[in-house]
Design a protein around this motif. Structure first.
Motif, PDB file in Angstrom:
ATOM      1  N   MET A   1       2.804  -4.382 -16.684  1.00  0.00           N
ATOM      2  CA  MET A   1       3.758  -5.078 -15.837  1.00  0.00           C
ATOM      3  C   MET A   1       3.677  -4.632 -14.376  1.00  0.00           C
ATOM      4  SD  MET A   1       7.260  -5.423 -18.061  1.00  0.00           S
ATOM      5  CE  MET A   1       7.319  -6.435 -19.527  1.00  0.00           C
ATOM      6  N   LEU A   2       3.253  -3.390 -14.173  1.00  0.00           N
ATOM      7  CA  LEU A   2       3.232  -2.855 -12.814  1.00  0.00           C
ATOM      8  C   LEU A   2       2.105  -3.447 -11.984  1.00  0.00           C
ATOM      9  CD1 LEU A   2       4.424  -0.857 -10.784  1.00  0.00           C
ATOM     10  CD2 LEU A   2       2.899   0.891 -11.731  1.00  0.00           C
ATOM     11  N   LEU A   3       0.935  -3.700 -12.622  1.00  0.00           N
ATOM     12  CA  LEU A   3      -0.226  -4.170 -11.867  1.00  0.00           C
ATOM     13  C   LEU A   3       0.020  -5.483 -11.135  1.00  0.00           C
ATOM     14  CD1 LEU A   3      -3.143  -3.817 -10.998  1.00  0.00           C
ATOM     15  CD2 LEU A   3      -3.854  -4.923 -13.155  1.00  0.00           C
ATOM     16  N   PRO A   4       0.618  -6.503 -11.771  1.00  0.00           N
ATOM     17  CA  PRO A   4       0.873  -7.748 -11.013  1.00  0.00           C
ATOM     18  C   PRO A   4       1.752  -7.527  -9.784  1.00  0.00           C
ATOM     19  CG  PRO A   4       1.132  -8.134 -13.361  1.00  0.00           C
ATOM     20  CD  PRO A   4       0.994  -6.644 -13.185  1.00  0.00           C
TER      21      PRO A   4
ATOM     22  N   LEU B   1       1.991  -4.756  -8.021  1.00  0.00           N
ATOM     23  CA  LEU B   1       1.194  -4.057  -7.006  1.00  0.00           C
ATOM     24  C   LEU B   1       0.226  -5.013  -6.312  1.00  0.00           C
ATOM     25  CD1 LEU B   1       0.411  -0.666  -8.803  1.00  0.00           C
ATOM     26  CD2 LEU B   1       2.117  -1.132  -7.031  1.00  0.00           C
ATOM     27  N   LEU B   2      -0.347  -5.940  -7.078  1.00  0.00           N
ATOM     28  CA  LEU B   2      -1.251  -6.928  -6.485  1.00  0.00           C
ATOM     29  C   LEU B   2      -0.501  -7.829  -5.505  1.00  0.00           C
ATOM     30  CD1 LEU B   2      -3.348  -7.981  -9.618  1.00  0.00           C
ATOM     31  CD2 LEU B   2      -4.198  -6.745  -7.609  1.00  0.00           C
ATOM     32  N   LEU B   3       0.689  -8.236  -5.894  1.00  0.00           N
ATOM     33  CA  LEU B   3       1.492  -9.060  -4.998  1.00  0.00           C
ATOM     34  C   LEU B   3       1.930  -8.273  -3.772  1.00  0.00           C
ATOM     35  CD1 LEU B   3       3.676 -10.994  -7.593  1.00  0.00           C
ATOM     36  CD2 LEU B   3       1.748 -11.880  -6.263  1.00  0.00           C
ATOM     37  N   SER B   4       2.203  -6.992  -3.967  1.00  0.00           N
ATOM     38  CA  SER B   4       2.554  -6.139  -2.836  1.00  0.00           C
ATOM     39  C   SER B   4       1.397  -6.043  -1.845  1.00  0.00           C
ATOM     40  CB  SER B   4       2.935  -4.743  -3.332  1.00  0.00           C
ATOM     41  OG  SER B   4       3.254  -3.884  -2.261  1.00  0.00           O
ATOM     42  N   ALA B   5       0.179  -5.887  -2.383  1.00  0.00           N
ATOM     43  CA  ALA B   5      -1.010  -5.818  -1.521  1.00  0.00           C
ATOM     44  C   ALA B   5      -1.223  -7.127  -0.771  1.00  0.00           C
ATOM     45  CB  ALA B   5      -2.242  -5.478  -2.362  1.00  0.00           C
ATOM     46  N   ALA B   6      -0.998  -8.245  -1.466  1.00  0.00           N
ATOM     47  CA  ALA B   6      -1.121  -9.543  -0.798  1.00  0.00           C
ATOM     48  C   ALA B   6      -0.035  -9.710   0.253  1.00  0.00           C
ATOM     49  CB  ALA B   6      -1.035 -10.667  -1.834  1.00  0.00           C
ATOM     50  N   GLY B   7       1.172  -9.233  -0.080  1.00  0.00           N
ATOM     51  CA  GLY B   7       2.275  -9.297   0.877  1.00  0.00           C
ATOM     52  C   GLY B   7       1.988  -8.516   2.143  1.00  0.00           C
ATOM     53  N   PHE B   8       1.241  -7.421   2.017  1.00  0.00           N
ATOM     54  CA  PHE B   8       0.839  -6.647   3.189  1.00  0.00           C
ATOM     55  C   PHE B   8       0.079  -7.526   4.177  1.00  0.00           C
ATOM     56  CE2 PHE B   8      -2.726  -4.485   5.227  1.00  0.00           C
ATOM     57  CZ  PHE B   8      -2.075  -3.510   5.969  1.00  0.00           C
TER      58      PHE B   8
ATOM     59  N   ARG C   1      14.974  -2.797  -6.900  1.00  0.00           N
ATOM     60  CA  ARG C   1      13.832  -1.873  -7.021  1.00  0.00           C
ATOM     61  C   ARG C   1      12.514  -2.619  -7.195  1.00  0.00           C
ATOM     62  NH1 ARG C   1      16.910   2.637 -10.858  1.00  0.00           N
ATOM     63  NH2 ARG C   1      18.822   2.592  -9.617  1.00  0.00           N
ATOM     64  N   ALA C   2      12.574  -3.742  -7.930  1.00  0.00           N
ATOM     65  CA  ALA C   2      11.354  -4.538  -8.090  1.00  0.00           C
ATOM     66  C   ALA C   2      10.894  -5.110  -6.758  1.00  0.00           C
ATOM     67  CB  ALA C   2      11.597  -5.672  -9.094  1.00  0.00           C
ATOM     68  N   ILE C   3      11.842  -5.660  -6.005  1.00  0.00           N
ATOM     69  CA  ILE C   3      11.487  -6.240  -4.709  1.00  0.00           C
ATOM     70  C   ILE C   3      11.132  -5.137  -3.722  1.00  0.00           C
ATOM     71  CG2 ILE C   3      12.315  -7.699  -2.810  1.00  0.00           C
ATOM     72  CD1 ILE C   3      14.012  -9.181  -4.836  1.00  0.00           C
ATOM     73  N   ALA C   4      11.660  -3.922  -3.950  1.00  0.00           N
ATOM     74  CA  ALA C   4      11.261  -2.792  -3.115  1.00  0.00           C
ATOM     75  C   ALA C   4       9.774  -2.519  -3.269  1.00  0.00           C
ATOM     76  CB  ALA C   4      12.071  -1.547  -3.466  1.00  0.00           C
ATOM     77  N   LYS C   5       9.267  -2.725  -4.495  1.00  0.00           N
ATOM     78  CA  LYS C   5       7.822  -2.535  -4.713  1.00  0.00           C
ATOM     79  C   LYS C   5       7.039  -3.618  -3.981  1.00  0.00           C
ATOM     80  CE  LYS C   5       7.975  -0.042  -9.123  1.00  0.00           C
ATOM     81  NZ  LYS C   5       9.421   0.200  -9.166  1.00  0.00           N
ATOM     82  N   ILE C   6       7.531  -4.864  -4.063  1.00  0.00           N
ATOM     83  CA  ILE C   6       6.895  -5.923  -3.271  1.00  0.00           C
ATOM     84  C   ILE C   6       7.067  -5.601  -1.787  1.00  0.00           C
ATOM     85  CG2 ILE C   6       6.908  -8.369  -2.707  1.00  0.00           C
ATOM     86  CD1 ILE C   6       5.963  -7.934  -5.488  1.00  0.00           C
ATOM     87  N   GLY C   7       8.268  -5.148  -1.442  1.00  0.00           N
ATOM     88  CA  GLY C   7       8.563  -4.811  -0.049  1.00  0.00           C
ATOM     89  C   GLY C   7       7.741  -3.659   0.471  1.00  0.00           C
ATOM     90  N   PHE C   8       7.171  -2.847  -0.442  1.00  0.00           N
ATOM     91  CA  PHE C   8       6.299  -1.758  -0.007  1.00  0.00           C
ATOM     92  C   PHE C   8       5.121  -2.296   0.799  1.00  0.00           C
ATOM     93  CE2 PHE C   8       2.769   1.237  -0.693  1.00  0.00           C
ATOM     94  CZ  PHE C   8       3.351   2.403  -0.215  1.00  0.00           C
ATOM     95  N   GLY C   9       4.658  -3.493   0.408  1.00  0.00           N
ATOM     96  CA  GLY C   9       3.581  -4.120   1.166  1.00  0.00           C
ATOM     97  C   GLY C   9       4.033  -4.492   2.566  1.00  0.00           C
ATOM     98  N   ILE C  10       5.316  -4.891   2.683  1.00  0.00           N
ATOM     99  CA  ILE C  10       5.867  -5.230   3.997  1.00  0.00           C
ATOM    100  C   ILE C  10       5.966  -3.978   4.864  1.00  0.00           C
ATOM    101  CG2 ILE C  10       7.894  -6.122   5.201  1.00  0.00           C
ATOM    102  CD1 ILE C  10       8.478  -7.805   2.765  1.00  0.00           C
ATOM    103  N   VAL C  11       6.467  -2.901   4.255  1.00  0.00           N
ATOM    104  CA  VAL C  11       6.588  -1.655   5.011  1.00  0.00           C
ATOM    105  C   VAL C  11       5.213  -1.163   5.439  1.00  0.00           C
ATOM    106  CG1 VAL C  11       7.377   0.732   4.932  1.00  0.00           C
ATOM    107  CG2 VAL C  11       8.721  -1.045   3.838  1.00  0.00           C
ATOM    108  N   CYS C  12       4.230  -1.271   4.540  1.00  0.00           N
ATOM    109  CA  CYS C  12       2.866  -0.865   4.903  1.00  0.00           C
ATOM    110  C   CYS C  12       2.320  -1.717   6.041  1.00  0.00           C
ATOM    111  CB  CYS C  12       1.946  -0.961   3.689  1.00  0.00           C
ATOM    112  SG  CYS C  12       2.160   0.371   2.500  1.00  0.00           S
TER     113      CYS C  12
END
Length: 384
Positions: free
Chosen positions: A1-4, A6-13, A127-138
């Motif tokens: 469940m975590l990999l999708p 993280l992939l979306l987070s990377a794309a969000g970056f 917390r889930a969106i925080a993981k997606i948001g990690f890409g934004i912060v990056c």
């Protein structure tokens, strides 16, 4: 469940870097295209207003599409747009290059957020969106400042060229590793989604996002210019300062994700109050290393937190249509970004760079007052 996620987070970056990298490049773009910094700032306004005008409609329409193909298509569109920006001979072509990705950003960000919440459940939405948001912060930690550093050495066009390549590579990663998703059969109808806008509480939540982001970007749009002209920093040092600004946002992203799950409106008010402190302290501390670091640190933490808090706040306000609610936040936020860039440019032309913090804080103060009203109106539920 975590990999999708993280992939979306990377794309969000890549998606968010495309929107905000221009903040660090404005002085260089203005010089190269023969326009003023305040005129270059209108490129920020164009992007933001396009997102605000079309975001909710595009998100509601594309919610019926299979997510994997949709996300890949958006990233490829970003690759084309950044290539065009890298080759732009004038402000008009540059404007087109900013218009294209502005159509895809709200669709990606809203539906990626919804996908993350579907994976973990609504009780852990923050917390889930925080993981997606990690890409934004990056994007603010690395994307914007590294773009500024690349611009200082190789030119701003190179920064957009690299972004184009990265967007295509991220699309290939999603093609290989992101699982296909089923479109919900019971997807909320277009009409019922727009119906939530009749509720005054929901209108207040959207207005709150507009005010918060207007305050942020009245000053943040011109932060590179502040550091160049008032602090006397060169392009390289500005890049490192922006990296520090973004790095503390990692803390803000974490704090915001936890706080918004407890109480979205209280989280908004607390972070807004602290942001006013950082903004007002920046210019008086501009020639003090410790003072400047402290002011930028407070501002950076609260700005990253409010990106996340605002997003989750709208999704929690309309749990039956979270993607559409997210798109409303994105629209409101980008309307605020566009207004902030315009107001900031006007303040620079009339009152000078040193007054940006006061103008920005005025918007943030209004957002605190609105949040207080929304707390009193909380028992009124947003209905479909």
């Amino acid at each position: 469940m975590l990999l999708p996620i993280l992939l979306l987070s990377a794309a969000g970056f890549t998606v968010l870097t495309t929107e905000f990298v221009i903040v660090g490049l404005l002085p260089s773009i203005a010089r190269d295209l023969g326009i003023s910094v305040s005129q270059a700032g209108l490129l920020v306004t164009l992007f933001a207003f396009t997102v605000a005008a079309f975001g909710p409609f595009l998100t509601a329409y594309f919610a019926r599409f299979e997510r994997k193909r949709l996300f890949i298509s958006i990233l490829l569109m970003f690759g084309v747009a950044n290539t065009l920006a890298a080759l732009a001979p004038n402000i008009w072509v540059m404007s087109l290059a900013r218009l294209i990705p502005a159509l895809g950003l709200p669709v990606f960000w809203a539906l990626a957020s919804e996908t993350a919440v579907d994976i973990v459940g609504p009780e852990y939405a923050g917390r889930a969106i925080a993981k997606i948001g990690f890409g934004i912060v990056c994007a603010t930690v690395f994307g914007i400042p590294v773009g500024t550093l690349i611009s200082d050495v190789f030119g701003w066009r190179t920064a957009f060229g690299i972004l184009a390549v990265v967007a295509v590579l991220k699309a290939l990663l999603l093609l290989v590793y992101l699982p296909s998703t089923k479109v919900k059969k019971d997807e909320v109808t277009l009409r019922s989604q727009f119906k939530i806008l009749r509720n005054p509480v929901m209108q207040g939540h959207v207005l709150l996002s507009i005010l918060v982001f207007s305050g942020m970007f009245t000053a943040y749009t011109y932060l590179a210019d502040i550091l160049e002209r008032l602090a006397g920093f060169d392009g390289t040092l500005v890049g490192w300062c922006l990296m520090g600004f973004g790095a503390v946002g990692l803390l803000g992203n974490s704090l915001g994700g936890r706080a918004v799950d407890r109480h979205p409106l209280i989280a908004s008010m607390v972070f807004c109050g602290l942001m006013i402190t950082g903004m007002l302290a920046l210019v008086p501390a501009i020639h003090s290393t410790l003072g400047l670091a402290a002011a930028m640190g407070i501002w950076g933490v609260t700005q990253a937190a409010l990106f996340l808090v605002s997003h989750v706040r709208l999704m929690k306000a309309a749990p039956h249509a979270p993607a559409f609610a997210a798109s409303l936040n994105i629209a409101g936020a980008n309307l605020g970004i566009g207004l902030g860039a315009m107001v900031g440019g006007r303040v620079i032309d009339t009152l000078g760079l040193g007054s940006l913090g006061f103008a920005a804080s005025g918007f943030i103060l209004l957002s605190i007052l609105l949040a207080l009203w929304l707390m009193s109106a909380k028992p009124r539920e947003v209905c479909a």
